[in-house]
Motif scaffolding. Structure first.
Motif, PDB file in Angstrom:
ATOM      1  N   MET A  23       0.701  -1.628  -0.069  1.00  0.00           N
ATOM      2  CA  MET A  23      -0.163  -0.105   0.119  1.00  0.00           C
ATOM      3  C   MET A  23       1.183   0.936  -0.133  1.00  0.00           C
ATOM      4  O   MET A  23       1.925   0.994   0.893  1.00  0.00           O
ATOM      5  CB  MET A  23      -1.199  -0.348   1.088  1.00  0.00           C
ATOM      6  CG  MET A  23      -1.587  -1.204   1.193  1.00  0.00           C
ATOM      7  SD  MET A  23      -3.052  -1.202  -0.083  1.00  0.00           S
ATOM      8  CE  MET A  23      -3.947  -0.037   0.389  1.00  0.00           C
ATOM      9  N   ASP A  24       0.603   2.350  -0.321  1.00  0.00           N
ATOM     10  CA  ASP A  24       1.054   3.392  -1.032  1.00  0.00           C
ATOM     11  C   ASP A  24       0.773   4.448   0.382  1.00  0.00           C
ATOM     12  O   ASP A  24      -0.103   5.625   0.272  1.00  0.00           O
ATOM     13  CB  ASP A  24       0.942   4.072  -2.185  1.00  0.00           C
ATOM     14  CG  ASP A  24       1.690   5.641  -2.304  1.00  0.00           C
ATOM     15  OD1 ASP A  24       2.299   5.724  -1.831  1.00  0.00           O
ATOM     16  OD2 ASP A  24       1.286   6.534  -2.844  1.00  0.00           O
ATOM     17  N   THR A  25       1.202   3.913   1.660  1.00  0.00           N
ATOM     18  CA  THR A  25       0.939   4.325   2.867  1.00  0.00           C
ATOM     19  C   THR A  25       2.138   4.807   3.910  1.00  0.00           C
ATOM     20  O   THR A  25       1.585   6.109   4.915  1.00  0.00           O
ATOM     21  CB  THR A  25       0.180   3.800   3.613  1.00  0.00           C
ATOM     22  OG1 THR A  25       1.624   2.055   3.808  1.00  0.00           O
ATOM     23  CG2 THR A  25      -1.311   3.273   3.211  1.00  0.00           C
ATOM     24  N   HIS A  28       1.136   9.047   3.963  1.00  0.00           N
ATOM     25  CA  HIS A  28       0.280   8.823   5.318  1.00  0.00           C
ATOM     26  C   HIS A  28       0.925   8.738   6.638  1.00  0.00           C
ATOM     27  O   HIS A  28       0.921  10.465   7.370  1.00  0.00           O
ATOM     28  CB  HIS A  28      -0.430   8.073   4.822  1.00  0.00           C
ATOM     29  CG  HIS A  28      -1.442   7.795   3.493  1.00  0.00           C
ATOM     30  ND1 HIS A  28      -1.432   8.846   2.792  1.00  0.00           N
ATOM     31  CD2 HIS A  28      -2.760   6.923   3.149  1.00  0.00           C
ATOM     32  CE1 HIS A  28      -2.900   9.008   2.218  1.00  0.00           C
ATOM     33  NE2 HIS A  28      -3.316   7.496   2.329  1.00  0.00           N
ATOM     34  N   ASP A  92      -7.695   8.017   1.145  1.00  0.00           N
ATOM     35  CA  ASP A  92      -7.190   7.695  -0.207  1.00  0.00           C
ATOM     36  C   ASP A  92      -5.914   6.454  -0.061  1.00  0.00           C
ATOM     37  O   ASP A  92      -4.926   6.399   0.300  1.00  0.00           O
ATOM     38  CB  ASP A  92      -5.501   9.088  -0.490  1.00  0.00           C
ATOM     39  CG  ASP A  92      -4.950   8.855  -1.446  1.00  0.00           C
ATOM     40  OD1 ASP A  92      -6.006   8.371  -2.479  1.00  0.00           O
ATOM     41  OD2 ASP A  92      -4.160   9.320  -1.951  1.00  0.00           O
ATOM     42  N   THR A  94      -4.537   3.717  -1.810  1.00  0.00           N
ATOM     43  CA  THR A  94      -4.081   3.184  -3.005  1.00  0.00           C
ATOM     44  C   THR A  94      -2.744   2.753  -2.775  1.00  0.00           C
ATOM     45  O   THR A  94      -1.854   2.568  -1.904  1.00  0.00           O
ATOM     46  CB  THR A  94      -3.103   4.966  -3.220  1.00  0.00           C
ATOM     47  OG1 THR A  94      -3.974   6.495  -3.164  1.00  0.00           O
ATOM     48  CG2 THR A  94      -2.233   5.187  -4.879  1.00  0.00           C
ATOM     49  N   THR A  95      -3.029   1.703  -3.893  1.00  0.00           N
ATOM     50  CA  THR A  95      -1.490   0.428  -3.977  1.00  0.00           C
ATOM     51  C   THR A  95      -0.081   1.230  -4.438  1.00  0.00           C
ATOM     52  O   THR A  95      -0.191   2.054  -5.120  1.00  0.00           O
ATOM     53  CB  THR A  95      -1.846  -1.183  -4.601  1.00  0.00           C
ATOM     54  OG1 THR A  95      -2.853   0.236  -6.068  1.00  0.00           O
ATOM     55  CG2 THR A  95      -3.543  -1.565  -3.480  1.00  0.00           C
ATOM     56  N   CYS A 126      -7.313  -1.858   4.831  1.00  0.00           N
ATOM     57  CA  CYS A 126      -6.064  -1.180   3.545  1.00  0.00           C
ATOM     58  C   CYS A 126      -6.573  -2.273   2.343  1.00  0.00           C
ATOM     59  O   CYS A 126      -6.627  -2.157   1.640  1.00  0.00           O
ATOM     60  CB  CYS A 126      -4.625  -1.180   4.109  1.00  0.00           C
ATOM     61  SG  CYS A 126      -3.614   0.769   5.397  1.00  0.00           S
ATOM     62  N   ALA A 130      -8.363  -1.983  -0.753  1.00  0.00           N
ATOM     63  CA  ALA A 130      -7.244  -2.287  -2.268  1.00  0.00           C
ATOM     64  C   ALA A 130      -7.633  -3.937  -3.021  1.00  0.00           C
ATOM     65  O   ALA A 130      -7.571  -3.928  -4.050  1.00  0.00           O
ATOM     66  CB  ALA A 130      -5.689  -3.145  -1.618  1.00  0.00           C
TER      67      ALA A 130
END
Length: 239
Positions: A23-25, A28, A92, A94-95, A126, A130
């Motif tokens: 995950m594009d975390t 964050h 938001d 996002t993977t 998450c 996804a």
């Protein structure tokens, strides 16, 4: 680094990190750290951001309080950090590039697990948002008996739950903290990210800038059985 030790090999299980890998975390987490520190009147440095990457959120809260010179704020900063992070992810989800494709290929030839320093409910949420949760047989996070990364515990537990030896397992990681944990567990490590440090390069067996790399996708695709019926169903889940 010995990429051939992965490229010519089929793992018995694959264990993924979540933040920054699936995950594009990570952005964050960084934004949440910045927001919380700024709410207390402190401005984080670039060095702080690098040091905090991959840490368990409780350790990160302690680090934030130490950086601010206010150890008495540890509990409040930790709670604020997690709350802020959850809000940012929900807004938001996002993977990471190439992650869903690699997961859907890998689950056709090996059991998959996640080993994360995040709270279980955050990882579950998450992956659910996804559309990846059903691909993973187990999710392992720190608890009363399982120490967080950089200790190897979450990776050792993931291999055990998948019924395989750590040496037969591939770990996919993006952070220094996580790579230390996976290597310490005795796994082969696929590192991912744009700028590996010398130590990360030494610990990872294969390093790629992105899971979108054709070599990675090709490696996984070549291991899918010819008569595969599609993604395996998970055998269970870690409570």
């Amino acid at each position: 680094m010995t990429a051939d030790s992965i490229f010519s090999w089929t793992p018995a299980a694959v264990v993924f990190d979540c933040d920054g890998t699936l995950m594009d975390t990570e952005r964050h987490w960084q934004d949440a750290r910045d927001m919380v520190l700024q709410s207390y009147g402190f401005t984080p440095s670039a060095a702080f951001a690098e040091k905090a990457k991959g840490l368990h959120y409780t350790e990160c809260g302690r680090l934030m309080a130490d950086v601010a010179g206010r150890p008495d704020l540890t509990e409040g900063m930790t709670e604020s950090l997690l709350e802020c992070f959850r809000d940012l992810v929900a807004a938001d989800p996002t993977t990471m590039p190439g992650a869903p494709e690699l997961v859907h290929s890998a689950v056709q030839f090996a059991p998959l697990a996640v080993a994360s320093n995040c709270p279980l409910e955050v990882v579950e949420s998450c992956l659910g948002m996804a559309g990846l949760r059903e691909c993973f047989s187990h999710i392992v996070v720190p608890d009363a008996t399982t120490r967080p990364k950089p200790h190897p515990d979450v990776y050792l537990t993931a291999a055990e739950l998948c019924g395989v030896e750590p040496a037969d397992t591939l770990a996919v990681e993006d952070s220094h903290c996580g790579i230390q944990a996976a290597a310490g567990a005795g796994m082969r490590v696929l590192g991912v990210g744009p700028r590996p440090s010398d130590e990360e390069t030494a610990l990872a067996d294969w390093w790629v800038p992105s899971l979108e790399e054709p070599a990675v996708q090709g490696w996984a695709g070549a291991r899918i059985p010819a008569q595969s019926a599609g993604p395996a169903r998970p055998e269970g889940r870690t409570p």
